[in-house]
Design a protein around this motif. Structure first.
Motif, PDB file in Angstrom:
ATOM      1  N   TYR A 205      -3.706   2.171 -12.528  1.00 52.15           N
ATOM      2  CA  TYR A 205      -4.745   2.109 -11.498  1.00 52.15           C
ATOM      3  C   TYR A 205      -4.657   0.750 -10.816  1.00 52.15           C
ATOM      4  O   TYR A 205      -4.497  -0.288 -11.475  1.00 52.15           O
ATOM      5  N   LEU A 206      -4.783   0.764  -9.510  1.00 50.83           N
ATOM      6  CA  LEU A 206      -4.656  -0.456  -8.722  1.00 50.83           C
ATOM      7  C   LEU A 206      -5.848  -0.562  -7.780  1.00 50.83           C
ATOM      8  O   LEU A 206      -6.119   0.360  -7.003  1.00 50.83           O
ATOM      9  N   LEU A 207      -6.556  -1.674  -7.857  1.00 49.63           N
ATOM     10  CA  LEU A 207      -7.715  -1.925  -7.004  1.00 49.63           C
ATOM     11  C   LEU A 207      -7.380  -2.988  -5.966  1.00 49.63           C
ATOM     12  O   LEU A 207      -6.492  -3.818  -6.195  1.00 49.63           O
ATOM     13  N   PRO A 208      -8.080  -3.007  -4.838  1.00 48.73           N
ATOM     14  CA  PRO A 208      -7.844  -4.068  -3.841  1.00 48.73           C
ATOM     15  C   PRO A 208      -8.157  -5.447  -4.416  1.00 48.73           C
ATOM     16  O   PRO A 208      -9.113  -5.615  -5.174  1.00 48.73           O
ATOM     17  N   ARG A 209      -7.342  -6.415  -4.057  1.00 50.05           N
ATOM     18  CA  ARG A 209      -7.533  -7.780  -4.526  1.00 50.05           C
ATOM     19  C   ARG A 209      -8.463  -8.561  -3.607  1.00 50.05           C
ATOM     20  O   ARG A 209      -9.287  -9.359  -4.061  1.00 50.05           O
ATOM     21  N   GLN A 210      -8.300  -8.390  -2.319  1.00 50.68           N
ATOM     22  CA  GLN A 210      -9.120  -9.068  -1.300  1.00 50.68           C
ATOM     23  C   GLN A 210      -9.041 -10.591  -1.445  1.00 50.68           C
ATOM     24  O   GLN A 210     -10.043 -11.291  -1.349  1.00 50.68           O
ATOM     25  N   ASP A 211      -7.848 -11.056  -1.671  1.00 49.68           N
ATOM     26  CA  ASP A 211      -7.623 -12.498  -1.777  1.00 49.68           C
ATOM     27  C   ASP A 211      -7.605 -13.124  -0.382  1.00 49.68           C
ATOM     28  O   ASP A 211      -7.177 -12.490   0.586  1.00 49.68           O
ATOM     29  N   ARG A 212      -8.052 -14.355  -0.291  1.00 48.73           N
ATOM     30  CA  ARG A 212      -7.998 -15.067   0.984  1.00 48.73           C
ATOM     31  C   ARG A 212      -8.081 -16.563   0.721  1.00 48.73           C
ATOM     32  O   ARG A 212      -8.563 -17.011  -0.335  1.00 48.73           O
ATOM     33  N   ALA A 213      -7.607 -17.320   1.685  1.00 50.88           N
ATOM     34  CA  ALA A 213      -7.761 -18.775   1.621  1.00 50.88           C
ATOM     35  C   ALA A 213      -9.208 -19.135   1.922  1.00 50.88           C
ATOM     36  O   ALA A 213      -9.864 -18.496   2.757  1.00 50.88           O
ATOM     37  N   LEU A 214      -9.718 -20.137   1.234  1.00 52.17           N
ATOM     38  CA  LEU A 214     -11.080 -20.599   1.472  1.00 52.17           C
ATOM     39  C   LEU A 214     -11.068 -21.648   2.579  1.00 52.17           C
ATOM     40  O   LEU A 214     -10.253 -22.577   2.571  1.00 52.17           O
ATOM     41  N   ALA A 215     -11.963 -21.495   3.525  1.00 48.29           N
ATOM     42  CA  ALA A 215     -12.035 -22.434   4.648  1.00 48.29           C
ATOM     43  C   ALA A 215     -12.486 -23.812   4.154  1.00 48.29           C
ATOM     44  O   ALA A 215     -13.176 -23.937   3.139  1.00 48.29           O
ATOM     45  N   GLY A 263      -8.333   5.366  -5.806  1.00 45.15           N
ATOM     46  CA  GLY A 263      -7.710   6.492  -5.109  1.00 45.15           C
ATOM     47  C   GLY A 263      -7.616   6.259  -3.615  1.00 45.15           C
ATOM     48  O   GLY A 263      -6.587   6.563  -2.985  1.00 45.15           O
ATOM     49  N   GLU A 264      -8.662   5.712  -3.032  1.00 47.12           N
ATOM     50  CA  GLU A 264      -8.652   5.428  -1.595  1.00 47.12           C
ATOM     51  C   GLU A 264      -7.668   4.314  -1.254  1.00 47.12           C
ATOM     52  O   GLU A 264      -7.021   4.338  -0.201  1.00 47.12           O
ATOM     53  N   HIS A 265      -7.543   3.339  -2.138  1.00 46.11           N
ATOM     54  CA  HIS A 265      -6.601   2.236  -1.926  1.00 46.11           C
ATOM     55  C   HIS A 265      -5.164   2.769  -1.895  1.00 46.11           C
ATOM     56  O   HIS A 265      -4.360   2.397  -1.027  1.00 46.11           O
ATOM     57  N   LEU A 266      -4.844   3.642  -2.836  1.00 46.61           N
ATOM     58  CA  LEU A 266      -3.512   4.242  -2.875  1.00 46.61           C
ATOM     59  C   LEU A 266      -3.253   5.085  -1.627  1.00 46.61           C
ATOM     60  O   LEU A 266      -2.191   4.982  -0.999  1.00 46.61           O
ATOM     61  N   ALA A 267      -4.221   5.901  -1.247  1.00 51.40           N
ATOM     62  CA  ALA A 267      -4.049   6.776  -0.088  1.00 51.40           C
ATOM     63  C   ALA A 267      -3.895   5.981   1.205  1.00 51.40           C
ATOM     64  O   ALA A 267      -3.111   6.350   2.090  1.00 51.40           O
ATOM     65  N   ALA A 268      -4.626   4.869   1.304  1.00 50.41           N
ATOM     66  CA  ALA A 268      -4.598   4.077   2.533  1.00 50.41           C
ATOM     67  C   ALA A 268      -3.300   3.293   2.685  1.00 50.41           C
ATOM     68  O   ALA A 268      -2.842   3.042   3.803  1.00 50.41           O
ATOM     69  N   GLN A 269      -2.689   2.903   1.555  1.00 53.61           N
ATOM     70  CA  GLN A 269      -1.531   2.011   1.630  1.00 53.61           C
ATOM     71  C   GLN A 269      -0.184   2.712   1.461  1.00 53.61           C
ATOM     72  O   GLN A 269       0.852   2.113   1.751  1.00 53.61           O
ATOM     73  N   VAL A 270      -0.179   3.944   0.990  1.00 49.79           N
ATOM     74  CA  VAL A 270       1.086   4.655   0.782  1.00 49.79           C
ATOM     75  C   VAL A 270       1.049   5.966   1.568  1.00 49.79           C
ATOM     76  O   VAL A 270       0.335   6.900   1.194  1.00 49.79           O
ATOM     77  N   ASP A 272       3.794   7.973   2.264  1.00 43.60           N
ATOM     78  CA  ASP A 272       4.742   8.970   1.774  1.00 43.60           C
ATOM     79  C   ASP A 272       4.151   9.759   0.611  1.00 43.60           C
ATOM     80  O   ASP A 272       3.768   9.185  -0.415  1.00 43.60           O
ATOM     81  N   ASP A 273       4.084  11.076   0.769  1.00 44.98           N
ATOM     82  CA  ASP A 273       3.451  11.918  -0.250  1.00 44.98           C
ATOM     83  C   ASP A 273       4.149  11.818  -1.599  1.00 44.98           C
ATOM     84  O   ASP A 273       3.496  11.737  -2.650  1.00 44.98           O
ATOM     85  N   GLY A 274       5.483  11.828  -1.584  1.00 44.28           N
ATOM     86  CA  GLY A 274       6.225  11.779  -2.837  1.00 44.28           C
ATOM     87  C   GLY A 274       6.014  10.479  -3.578  1.00 44.28           C
ATOM     88  O   GLY A 274       5.807  10.470  -4.805  1.00 44.28           O
ATOM     89  N   LEU A 275       6.055   9.352  -2.850  1.00 45.84           N
ATOM     90  CA  LEU A 275       5.825   8.050  -3.470  1.00 45.84           C
ATOM     91  C   LEU A 275       4.399   7.955  -3.985  1.00 45.84           C
ATOM     92  O   LEU A 275       4.155   7.449  -5.088  1.00 45.84           O
ATOM     93  N   ARG A 276       3.465   8.454  -3.208  1.00 49.70           N
ATOM     94  CA  ARG A 276       2.053   8.395  -3.612  1.00 49.70           C
ATOM     95  C   ARG A 276       1.828   9.186  -4.901  1.00 49.70           C
ATOM     96  O   ARG A 276       1.093   8.742  -5.787  1.00 49.70           O
ATOM     97  N   ASP A 277       2.468  10.341  -5.024  1.00 50.29           N
ATOM     98  CA  ASP A 277       2.318  11.151  -6.240  1.00 50.29           C
ATOM     99  C   ASP A 277       2.842  10.405  -7.465  1.00 50.29           C
ATOM    100  O   ASP A 277       2.258  10.471  -8.547  1.00 50.29           O
TER     101      ASP A 277
END
Length: 493
Positions: A205-215, A263-270, A272-277
């Motif tokens: 399972y992979l979740l968004p990291r949402q990393d960013r530089a701090l101003a 699930g939404e993270h995977l669908a949004a970033q991949v 290709d159906d085969g790779l996503r599966d």
């Protein structure tokens, strides 16, 4: 002549440094830290592979005491964490207590002396009234056990032993493994490599990291107003500690939300159906380590990157052959295969009462009382020991609970030079029976074959609940749980 210390700490990683700093704050200066490497840092010294970073927000991944770092990102990278550790050690003047290049090979308890007798690889002999192990859970790399690995004609490395002169630009690179270190390494080298082949045994399972530089203004405000810094840490702490519910195996809104986001993270970033599966996990959420990344999925979608899910049959001089008969020709093989979490002895032969070794005591899997004390091994305490790992939060909060507990134990020993603390066998047994019942209701015990468990499925790495529950459990040292402390009622803690 043996050197005598009140406390010997093995390991100068984050746990050992934190313990050392608190000892100094308490005025307990009769201690030494033995570090087998030539510098401090532990895992943050050893893991220098491209992309190495922390999976916990920077402002949470630090001690609650002392000066707080000026973090540059929401999720700090390895170089920044190591620099801050070096600054921490200097500010607490820990260098005067650390001995580098000293690998402890044996520690033996002597009832007669009431001391631990330590031997090192260079012949040193030390005595310690209290032994504190701070070598962590993830210090010994695990290489992929693949037939023919010794015949490979190219370069092989482990992520935890990355050579500083290794150049992957224009090379054909294989990454064996697709978990925590791989999701950081793969995006960091994908563009430079001529071709990158990722060998995946199972999807995570992979979740968004949402990393960013701090101003700059954010960083300045936090440093100028310590109460804002503390409030930020507290908010992050409370939010993440609530995530512990998502690791229960009984179905709950927190877990359902995490699965939806993954699930939404995977669908949004991949696309290709085969790779996503092939990237869709087939196990319970939380049974294996949940990963975070914003750029791993996009890296796998690059034209020069291939995800291979066929099992590896063997390694040949030219590359890696999979069970479908295909040979993947490569120049460099990277083993992103983690560590040996069941080997908790740090490479040290530890001998307790009646010549009982820690390896023998743990032949069915590591266990301890509160993750710190093992019956038959008096005056020995572990930091980040069995069942104190987390799946949702910063391990440093657990370690700080342990440091506070150890300081109380030292206070209990102060009342008599011959006192010892050996946790009662029935106390340790009762605690671990209760712990395993609690763990049985978590995703960790869902049977996916993770590094959290023994081959029999017993969870020996993780804590089953929130950090708050562990803090409550360890807040007050109870000397009645220990043998060899006859007048504990006189201890006022």
């Amino acid at each position: 002549m043996d050197e005598d210390f009140e406390v010997v700490i093995i390991g100068a990683g984050m746990s050992g440094l934190g313990m050392a700093a608190r000892l100094k704050e308490a005025g307990r200066n009769a201690f030494t830290v033995l570090e087998k490497a030539g510098s401090i840092g532990g895992t943050w010294r050893d893991n220098t592979y491209p992309g190495a970073a922390c999976d916990v927000q920077s402002h949470l991944y630090w001690y609650s005491f002392g000066e707080q770092p000026d973090w540059s990102r929401t999720y700090a990278g390895q170089p920044e964490i190591l620099r801050n550790l070096e600054r921490f050690a200097r500010s607490h003047r820990l260098d005067e207590h650390i001995r580098f290049g000293v690998e402890v090979t044996q520690a033996t308890w002597s009832d007669e002396a009431g001391r631990w007798l330590l031997g090192t690889s260079r012949g040193d002999r030390l005595r310690a009234r209290v032994l504190i192990t701070a070598w962590g859970q993830l210090d010994r790399p695990a290489w992929a056990r693949v037939e023919g690995a010794d015949r490979f004609a190219g370069t092989q490395v482990h992520t935890a032993r990355w050579p500083h002169d290794l150049e992957v630009t224009g090379k054909r690179v294989a990454c064996i493994g697709s978990a925590a270190s791989a999701v950081q390494l793969v995006p960091a080298i994908a563009e430079a490599a001529e071709r990158l082949t990722v060998f995946q045994r199972s999807a995570n399972y992979l979740l968004p990291r949402q990393d960013r530089a701090l101003a700059d203004d954010e960083r300045a405000a936090l440093l100028a107003e310590p109460h804002r810094y503390a409030a930020l840490r507290e908010d992050m702490f409370r939010e993440r500690d609530g995530w512990a519910a998502g690791l229960r195996d009984d179905g709950n809104p927190v877990r359902d939300e995490f699965q939806r986001v993954a699930g939404e993270h995977l669908a949004a970033q991949v696309a290709d159906d085969g790779l996503r599966d092939r990237l869709a996990p087939d196990h319970a959420f939380g049974c294996k380590r949940v990963l975070i990344s914003d750029d791993y999925y996009p890296a796998l979608s690059r034209d020069n990157v291939e995800l291979v899910t066929e099992p590896i049959a063997g390694i040949e001089p030219e590359g890696i052959r999979t069970t479908d008969g295909r040979r993947h020709d490569v120049d460099v093989i990277v083993h992103a295969t983690g560590f040996q979490p069941l080997d908790r002895t740090g490479g040290v032969e530890i001998v307790g009462r009646n010549l009982l070794t820690l390896r023998e005591a743990w032949k069915e899997g590591p266990e301890a009382y509160l993750g710190m004390a093992v019956s038959g091994f008096p005056n020995m305490f572990m930091l980040y020991g069995p069942n104190t790992n987390l799946g949702h939060h910063s391990i440093l909060f657990m370690v700080e609970c342990q440091i506070d507990y150890v300081l109380q134990a030292l206070g209990a020993l102060d009342g008599g030079k011959d006192r010892t603390l050996d946790v009662a066998a029935h106390v340790q047994r009762r605690y671990n029976e209760e712990l395993q019942r609690a763990l049985a209701g978590t995703a960790f015990a869902a049977g996916c074959g993770s590094w959290y468990t023994t081959s029999e499925g017993r969870v020996v790495n993780n804590w089953p609940s929130s950090i708050e529950s562990y803090r409550e459990r360890t807040a007050v040292f109870a000397p009645q749980d220990y043998e060899g402390y006859e007048d504990y009622e006189a201890y006022e803690g």
